[in-house]
Design a protein around this motif. Structure first.
Motif, PDB file in Angstrom:
ATOM      1  N   ALA A 120      29.836  -0.078 -11.953  1.00 18.18           N
ATOM      2  CA  ALA A 120      30.683  -0.799 -11.001  1.00 18.18           C
ATOM      3  C   ALA A 120      30.945  -2.216 -11.514  1.00 18.18           C
ATOM      4  O   ALA A 120      30.007  -2.948 -11.857  1.00 18.18           O
ATOM      5  CB  ALA A 120      30.019  -0.846  -9.631  1.00 18.18           C
ATOM      6  N   ARG A 121      32.202  -2.610 -11.558  1.00 12.88           N
ATOM      7  CA  ARG A 121      32.555  -3.898 -12.158  1.00 12.88           C
ATOM      8  C   ARG A 121      32.003  -5.097 -11.388  1.00 12.88           C
ATOM      9  O   ARG A 121      31.798  -6.153 -11.982  1.00 12.88           O
ATOM     10  CB  ARG A 121      34.084  -4.017 -12.257  1.00 12.88           C
ATOM     11  CG  ARG A 121      34.714  -3.089 -13.279  1.00 12.88           C
ATOM     12  CD  ARG A 121      36.181  -3.406 -13.480  1.00 12.88           C
ATOM     13  NE  ARG A 121      36.943  -3.186 -12.252  1.00 12.88           N
ATOM     14  CZ  ARG A 121      37.550  -2.051 -11.954  1.00 12.88           C
ATOM     15  NH1 ARG A 121      37.460  -1.021 -12.792  1.00 12.88           N
ATOM     16  NH2 ARG A 121      38.234  -1.919 -10.834  1.00 12.88           N
ATOM     17  N   ASN A 122      31.777  -4.940 -10.077  1.00 14.17           N
ATOM     18  CA  ASN A 122      31.339  -6.094  -9.289  1.00 14.17           C
ATOM     19  C   ASN A 122      29.833  -6.332  -9.328  1.00 14.17           C
ATOM     20  O   ASN A 122      29.363  -7.401  -8.926  1.00 14.17           O
ATOM     21  CB  ASN A 122      31.795  -5.936  -7.829  1.00 14.17           C
ATOM     22  CG  ASN A 122      31.295  -4.637  -7.221  1.00 14.17           C
ATOM     23  OD1 ASN A 122      30.907  -3.700  -7.924  1.00 14.17           O
ATOM     24  ND2 ASN A 122      31.305  -4.569  -5.899  1.00 14.17           N
ATOM     25  N   THR A 124      27.765  -4.799 -12.159  1.00 19.01           N
ATOM     26  CA  THR A 124      27.202  -4.462 -13.462  1.00 19.01           C
ATOM     27  C   THR A 124      26.615  -5.703 -14.125  1.00 19.01           C
ATOM     28  O   THR A 124      27.177  -6.804 -14.014  1.00 19.01           O
ATOM     29  CB  THR A 124      28.289  -3.838 -14.372  1.00 19.01           C
ATOM     30  OG1 THR A 124      27.703  -3.453 -15.615  1.00 19.01           O
ATOM     31  CG2 THR A 124      29.424  -4.806 -14.619  1.00 19.01           C
ATOM     32  N   LYS A 127      29.761  -6.823 -18.226  1.00 17.64           N
ATOM     33  CA  LYS A 127      31.104  -6.314 -17.934  1.00 17.64           C
ATOM     34  C   LYS A 127      31.553  -5.200 -18.882  1.00 17.64           C
ATOM     35  O   LYS A 127      32.087  -4.186 -18.432  1.00 17.64           O
ATOM     36  CB  LYS A 127      32.112  -7.473 -17.962  1.00 17.64           C
ATOM     37  CG  LYS A 127      31.907  -8.510 -16.861  1.00 17.64           C
ATOM     38  CD  LYS A 127      32.116  -7.903 -15.487  1.00 17.64           C
ATOM     39  CE  LYS A 127      31.974  -8.960 -14.402  1.00 17.64           C
ATOM     40  NZ  LYS A 127      32.146  -8.396 -13.037  1.00 17.64           N
ATOM     41  N   SER A 130      30.650  -1.467 -18.053  1.00 16.70           N
ATOM     42  CA  SER A 130      31.440  -0.688 -17.102  1.00 16.70           C
ATOM     43  C   SER A 130      32.492   0.146 -17.820  1.00 16.70           C
ATOM     44  O   SER A 130      32.665   1.335 -17.543  1.00 16.70           O
ATOM     45  CB  SER A 130      32.110  -1.623 -16.083  1.00 16.70           C
ATOM     46  OG  SER A 130      32.980  -0.902 -15.228  1.00 16.70           O
ATOM     47  N   GLN A 134      32.443   4.294 -18.031  1.00 17.49           N
ATOM     48  CA  GLN A 134      33.569   5.051 -17.481  1.00 17.49           C
ATOM     49  C   GLN A 134      34.240   5.897 -18.556  1.00 17.49           C
ATOM     50  O   GLN A 134      34.682   7.024 -18.296  1.00 17.49           O
ATOM     51  CB  GLN A 134      34.575   4.100 -16.831  1.00 17.49           C
ATOM     52  CG  GLN A 134      34.064   3.392 -15.584  1.00 17.49           C
ATOM     53  CD  GLN A 134      33.579   4.362 -14.512  1.00 17.49           C
ATOM     54  OE1 GLN A 134      34.107   5.452 -14.329  1.00 17.49           O
ATOM     55  NE2 GLN A 134      32.558   3.941 -13.779  1.00 17.49           N
ATOM     56  N   ALA A 180      30.671   4.531  -8.545  1.00 15.42           N
ATOM     57  CA  ALA A 180      31.087   3.213  -9.017  1.00 15.42           C
ATOM     58  C   ALA A 180      32.298   2.715  -8.229  1.00 15.42           C
ATOM     59  O   ALA A 180      32.376   1.534  -7.860  1.00 15.42           O
ATOM     60  CB  ALA A 180      31.414   3.269 -10.512  1.00 15.42           C
ATOM     61  N   GLN A 181      33.247   3.610  -7.949  1.00 12.50           N
ATOM     62  CA  GLN A 181      34.403   3.222  -7.147  1.00 12.50           C
ATOM     63  C   GLN A 181      33.993   2.827  -5.733  1.00 12.50           C
ATOM     64  O   GLN A 181      34.537   1.873  -5.168  1.00 12.50           O
ATOM     65  CB  GLN A 181      35.403   4.377  -7.106  1.00 12.50           C
ATOM     66  CG  GLN A 181      36.088   4.650  -8.439  1.00 12.50           C
ATOM     67  CD  GLN A 181      37.024   5.829  -8.373  1.00 12.50           C
ATOM     68  OE1 GLN A 181      36.970   6.644  -7.451  1.00 12.50           O
ATOM     69  NE2 GLN A 181      37.901   5.946  -9.364  1.00 12.50           N
ATOM     70  N   GLU A 184      32.461  -0.622  -5.834  1.00 16.76           N
ATOM     71  CA  GLU A 184      33.451  -1.667  -6.085  1.00 16.76           C
ATOM     72  C   GLU A 184      34.254  -2.019  -4.834  1.00 16.76           C
ATOM     73  O   GLU A 184      34.859  -3.094  -4.777  1.00 16.76           O
ATOM     74  CB  GLU A 184      34.400  -1.224  -7.200  1.00 16.76           C
ATOM     75  CG  GLU A 184      33.747  -1.195  -8.580  1.00 16.76           C
ATOM     76  CD  GLU A 184      34.648  -0.584  -9.632  1.00 16.76           C
ATOM     77  OE1 GLU A 184      35.751  -0.122  -9.263  1.00 16.76           O
ATOM     78  OE2 GLU A 184      34.261  -0.563 -10.815  1.00 16.76           O
ATOM     79  N   GLU A 185      34.259  -1.132  -3.830  1.00 16.75           N
ATOM     80  CA  GLU A 185      34.986  -1.403  -2.600  1.00 16.75           C
ATOM     81  C   GLU A 185      34.209  -2.270  -1.620  1.00 16.75           C
ATOM     82  O   GLU A 185      34.738  -2.673  -0.582  1.00 16.75           O
ATOM     83  CB  GLU A 185      35.363  -0.078  -1.927  1.00 16.75           C
ATOM     84  CG  GLU A 185      36.398   0.732  -2.718  1.00 16.75           C
ATOM     85  CD  GLU A 185      36.694   2.072  -2.094  1.00 16.75           C
ATOM     86  OE1 GLU A 185      36.059   2.383  -1.041  1.00 16.75           O
ATOM     87  OE2 GLU A 185      37.527   2.819  -2.614  1.00 16.75           O
ATOM     88  N   GLU A 188      33.426  -8.615  -1.717  1.00 18.29           N
ATOM     89  CA  GLU A 188      32.749  -9.571  -2.596  1.00 18.29           C
ATOM     90  C   GLU A 188      32.007 -10.627  -1.781  1.00 18.29           C
ATOM     91  O   GLU A 188      30.967 -11.151  -2.230  1.00 18.29           O
ATOM     92  CB  GLU A 188      33.780 -10.242  -3.508  1.00 18.29           C
ATOM     93  CG  GLU A 188      33.179 -11.090  -4.616  1.00 18.29           C
ATOM     94  CD  GLU A 188      32.410 -10.256  -5.633  1.00 18.29           C
ATOM     95  OE1 GLU A 188      31.481 -10.820  -6.248  1.00 18.29           O
ATOM     96  OE2 GLU A 188      32.737  -9.065  -5.809  1.00 18.29           O
TER      97      GLU A 188
END
Length: 286
Positions: A120-122, A124, A127, A130, A134, A180-181, A184-185, A188
Motif C-alpha cells: 500500500a502506497r500510504n 509502505t 515507496k 509498492s 504490485q 493494498a487497495q 490505500e483508501e 490520510e
C-alpha cells in the motif's frame, strides 16, 4: 429557463434565453452526443472484430455444433437422475475440496495481509517496494491456477497438498492487490493523526488502517473463498484431489447420475457460502 425572444441565425430562428445565451443548435448537440459515445462505439467495433477473428482462428464446424445440441440436453437429463452409487467416496472428496479451499484461503489471506501492508502506497516503509510487489503480484496472477498446480504436482506429487500450495499462489497475489487497495483508501488524516501521537508503523496499521478497511477485507475474503471453492473443485481433474476427480471418473465411466449428484452437492455448498457471506456483510454494516 424560458426563452424571452428569438434571434435569426443562418435563416433559422433560435430562441434567446434569459441568460442571454442561445440554445445550442441541434447539429451541435448531435455532434456532442457522438463524441461522448465514441468510446462505446470503439469498444463495440473492437469486440465485433475480435469475435470474428476468434471464430476464424478456431475454425469451428457450426453445423456439427448445432447437431450436438440435442445430445447436450440428453446428457443434462441423465445427470438429473441422481445416483447415490459410491456416495461415501463422493462425500469424502467433497470434504477434501472444502478443506483445500479453507486452507488456501487462510494461508493466502495471512500472507496477503502482510503483502498488502507492504504494497500500500500510504503505509509502505519504502515507496519503490509498492511498485515491485504490485508487479510481482501481477506476474503471479497472469499464470492460471491450473498451471501453478501442475508445477507443484511435479514437486509434491498427486494429492490435496499440491492443490493447497498451487492455489495459494493465486490467492496471495489476489489478496496482496485488493488488500493494498483497501488500505490505500483509508483517509490520510486518520493515519497522520496517529503518527502525530508518536505511533510507529505497526501501531498505525493495527490502530487505524486495519479497522478502517475491515469491512472491505471481509467482503474480498468472502468473494475469494467462493472463487477458491470453484477452482478447487476443478483441480481434482488434474490430480490435486477433491470432488473434481470424482466427477471426471464418473463422466468417463458414463455414470452421469453420480456426476450429477456431485455437481448438485457443489452447487448446494456454494449457495450456502453465498448466503452466509451475505448475512455476515449485512451484519457488519449494521
Amino acid at each position: 429557463m424560458q426563452p424571452n425572444g428569438t434571434e435569426i441565425t443562418a435563416g433559422v430562428q433560435m430562441p434567446v434565453w434569459r441568460t442571454g445565451r442561445r440554445r445550442p443548435a441541434p447539429e451541435k448537440i448531435a455532434v456532442a452526443d457522438w463524441k461522448r459515445d465514441l468510446p462505446l462505439y470503439i469498444f463495440l467495433a473492437a469486440a465485433a472484430i475480435l469475435t470474428i477473428a476468434s471464430f476464424a482462428l478456431l475454425n469451428m464446424d457450426w453445423v456439427k455444433v448445432a447437431s450436438r445440441i440435442p445430445k447436450f440436453a440428453d446428457v443434462v437429463y441423465q445427470m438429473l437422475h441422481f445416483s447415490t452409487e459410491r456416495f461415501s467416496i463422493t462425500l469424502t472428496t467433497l470434504m477434501e475440496t472444502i478443506t483445500v479451499t479453507i486452507l488456501a484461503t487462510i494461508y493466502g489471506m495471512a500472507a496477503g495481509l502482510a503483502a498488502g501492508a507492504l504494497g500500500a502506497r500510504n503505509i509502505t516503509p519504502w515507496k519503490p517496494l509498492s511498485v515491485i510487489l504490485q508487479s510481482f503480484f501481477a506476474l503471479l496472477r497472469s499464470v492460471p491456477t491450473v498451471v501453478w498446480v501442475l508445477l507443484v504436482l511435479a514437486c509434491l506429487g498427486f494429492g490435496p497438498a499440491a492443490g493447497i500450495v498451487g492455489l495459494s499462489f493465486h490467492v496471495v497475489a489476489f489478496f496482496g492487490k485488493v488488500f493494498a487497495q483497501a488500505f490505500e483508501e483509508v483517509p490520510e488524516e486518520t493515519i497522520e493523526a496517529l503518527r502525530a501521537t508518536g505511533a510507529n508503523r505497526i501501531q498505525v496499521f493495527f490502530g487505524a488502517v486495519l479497522p478502517s478497511s475491515f469491512t472491505a477485507l471481509i467482503a474480498w475474503t468472502a468473494l475469494r473463498f467462493e472463487i477458491n471453492f470453484s477452482e478447487a473443485s476443478i483441480l481434482g481433474m488434474v490430480g490435486a484431489g477433491g470432488v473434481g476427480y470424482t466427477i471426471m471418473a464418473a463422466m468417463n465411466g458414463y455414470k452421469l447420475g453420480r456426476a450429477g449428484l456431485a455437481v448438485l452437492l457443489i452447487f448446494l455448498f456454494a449457495y450456502m457460502v453465498e448466503a452466509l457471506s451475505t448475512a455476515i456483510k449485512q451484519k457488519i454494516k449494521l
